[in-house]
Structure formats: structure tokens, C-alpha cells
Write a protein that holds these residues in place. Structure first.
Motif, short mmCIF file in Angstrom:
data_model
loop_
_atom_site.label_atom_id
_atom_site.label_comp_id
_atom_site.label_asym_id
_atom_site.label_seq_id
_atom_site.Cartn_x
_atom_site.Cartn_y
_atom_site.Cartn_z
N GLU A 153 -6.32 22.39 -2.84
CA GLU A 153 -6.28 20.93 -2.77
C GLU A 153 -6.28 20.40 -1.34
OE1 GLU A 153 -4.15 22.76 -4.51
OE2 GLU A 153 -4.62 22.31 -6.61
N ASP B 146 -7.39 19.68 2.56
CA ASP B 146 -8.54 19.53 3.45
C ASP B 146 -8.20 20.09 4.82
OD1 ASP B 146 -9.96 18.01 1.51
OD2 ASP B 146 -8.81 16.23 2.08
N GLN C 101 -3.96 13.58 10.00
CA GLN C 101 -5.12 13.03 9.28
C GLN C 101 -6.02 14.18 8.84
OE1 GLN C 101 -6.06 9.50 8.72
NE2 GLN C 101 -7.31 10.67 7.25
N THR C 102 -6.32 14.22 7.54
CA THR C 102 -7.29 15.17 7.02
C THR C 102 -8.54 14.38 6.60
OG1 THR C 102 -6.71 15.10 4.66
CG2 THR C 102 -5.34 16.48 6.11
N SER D 32 -9.42 13.52 3.69
CA SER D 32 -9.20 12.58 2.59
C SER D 32 -7.85 11.88 2.62
CB SER D 32 -9.33 13.31 1.24
OG SER D 32 -8.30 14.29 1.12
N THR D 33 -6.92 12.35 3.44
CA THR D 33 -5.54 11.87 3.34
C THR D 33 -4.93 11.67 4.72
OG1 THR D 33 -5.30 13.16 1.30
CG2 THR D 33 -3.28 12.32 2.30
N ARG D 34 -4.13 10.63 4.83
CA ARG D 34 -3.36 10.37 6.06
C ARG D 34 -1.88 10.55 5.72
NH1 ARG D 34 -4.20 7.30 10.80
NH2 ARG D 34 -2.34 6.29 11.65
N GLU E 1 -1.32 8.46 2.25
CA GLU E 1 -2.31 7.43 1.92
C GLU E 1 -3.68 8.06 1.72
OE1 GLU E 1 -3.99 3.09 3.50
OE2 GLU E 1 -2.49 4.20 4.67
N THR E 2 -4.29 7.75 0.56
CA THR E 2 -5.66 8.13 0.26
C THR E 2 -6.45 6.87 -0.04
OG1 THR E 2 -5.47 8.35 -2.15
CG2 THR E 2 -4.70 10.20 -0.83
N ASP E 3 -7.70 7.01 -0.44
CA ASP E 3 -8.51 5.85 -0.84
C ASP E 3 -8.03 5.26 -2.16
OD1 ASP E 3 -10.09 6.11 1.39
OD2 ASP E 3 -11.64 7.30 0.36
#
Length: 210
Positions: A103, A105, A130-131, A133-135, A176-178
Motif C-alpha cells: 500500500e 508509495d 510527502q509520497t 498519493s499521501t501527505r 491527507e489524500t485526494d
């Protein structure tokens, strides 16, 4: 008599300046905010938990939410494995944390900001990872210090990066994600001895690797 006094002073000095790491209990409250109205919150493993209790000792930790699918999450640093006990299921699921989990990144950037927050009366810093997809934003106090060597080989959960940088446990994390924002904030912290019996004996668990 003089030599005895010198030895006593040296002994007291060693006690005073000996490195001690956090051992104790942290209570967290959880909040989840949808960014996409179509997102199914049940896809978040902690949903619908509003509170959890976290126990930490010598690099091992266990976190118990007040409700939801997961009865507890447990990390054993010697085995370098993270365990998930699902309610009403005898078999415990686990990941080997020697490498990133499926899962996760790759990391794009990391930044540290100092003296940004005050939580539970403690002046805190922020570490942002920061990856693709996700912060992840971790708010931490150096006072809740841990030994980063416990996690130096733990790529799962980005523990090696997080704890090498912070050298402390977090008092707040914002994920945080989209699709959503998850906020976990400490509302009580207590330094105290944690009995070994708080943690499961992994050799006795019925386990299945994820």
C-alpha cells in the motif's frame, strides 16, 4: 572519605544524565473528513473509531481503538513485524516491515518545521512526509523521545525515516489524500511503567502474513 564522596558524586551524575526514553500511555482522539463525497469511509482501517489508547515500551507498541474492525494493532521491533487483530477472528494478520508494504508509495520529499504547535503544554515541531498519493504531517515534542535505532531497519510505515528524523513519538498526525483527511490528536499522555503482559506473545499467536 574524600574518594568515597567523589565516587558517590560520579554515581549520582550518571543517574542524572543517563539517557531515558519514553515509556507510557498516550490517548488519542480520531477525526476523519471526506474530501470526495463518494468516498467510502469503511475503507479506512480505523473507521469508525473516535478514540484509541497507545502503549509504548522499548520500541514495541500496541494501539487499541474504542470500536471498529480492528481490536488492536501491535508492532514488535525485534521481529520487525506489524500485527492486526481483527475482532471475532482468531488468526492475527501481519506484515513484515523489512520493506515497504504494497500500500505504500515511494517518498517524494520530507521537511521539518520547528516550534509550530503547542499540544498538551509542549512546544512541538512538524515533520512532513510527502509520497505520490499521501501527505503525512506529524506534530511531535522532542520530550516524548525514543531511540531511532529501534526502527533503523523498518521501512514499513516509513518508520525508519520518521523516527530517524523526529527521534520522538507523535502527538498528532494528519494524513491527507485526494479522498479524505484523517486527524489523530493526543489528548492525554502519561509516563509510566508498561507491564510486559500488555503486549501479545507473538510466538503463541495464530498468524497469517499479508
Amino acid at each position: 572519605m574524600k574518594n568515597t564522596l567523589i565516587l558517590l558524586l560520579l554515581f549520582c551524575s550518571n543517574i542524572t544524565f543517563a539517557q531515558t526514553y519514553f515509556e507510557g500511555e498516550i490517548q488519542y482522539k480520531n477525526e476523519t473528513i471526506k474530501k470526495d463525497s463518494s468516498f467510502d469511509l469503511t475503507k479506512i482501517i480505523s473507521w469508525p473509531s473516535k478514540k484509541s489508547v497507545f502503549y509504548f515500551k522499548n520500541g514495541d507498541w500496541i494501539q487499541k481503538p474504542d470500536t471498529g474492525m480492528v481490536e488492536y494493532q501491535y508492532f514488535n521491533h525485534r521481529a520487525n513485524q506489524q500485527f492486526y487483530k481483527i475482532r471475532d477472528l482468531d488468526t492475527v494478520l501481519f506484515y513484515r516491515y523489512n520493506d515497504l508494504t504494497p500500500e505504500q508509495d515511494s517518498v517524494r520529499s520530507t521537511n521539518t518545521f520547528y516550534n509550530t504547535d503547542t499540544l498538551l503544554g509542549k512546544v512541538c515541531n512538524r515533520f512532513v512526509l510527502q509520497t505520490a498519493s499521501t501527505r503525512f504531517t506529524f506534530v511531535y515534542s522532542p520530550d516524548i523521545n525514543i531511540n531511532p535505532q529501534w526502527f533503523k531497519a523498518t521501512k514499513g510505515g516509513y518508520y525508519d525515516i520518521i523516527y530517524r528524523t523526529m527521534k520522538a513519538l507523535y502527538l498528532k498526525v494528519i494524513i491527507e489524500t485526494d479522498l479524505y483527511i484523517s486527524i489523530v490528536t493526543a489528548d492525554k499522555i502519561q509516563r509510566r511503567p508498561i507491564p510486559d503482559e500488555t503486549f501479545p506473545v507473538i510466538e503463541k499467536l495464530a498468524k497469517r502474513e499479508l
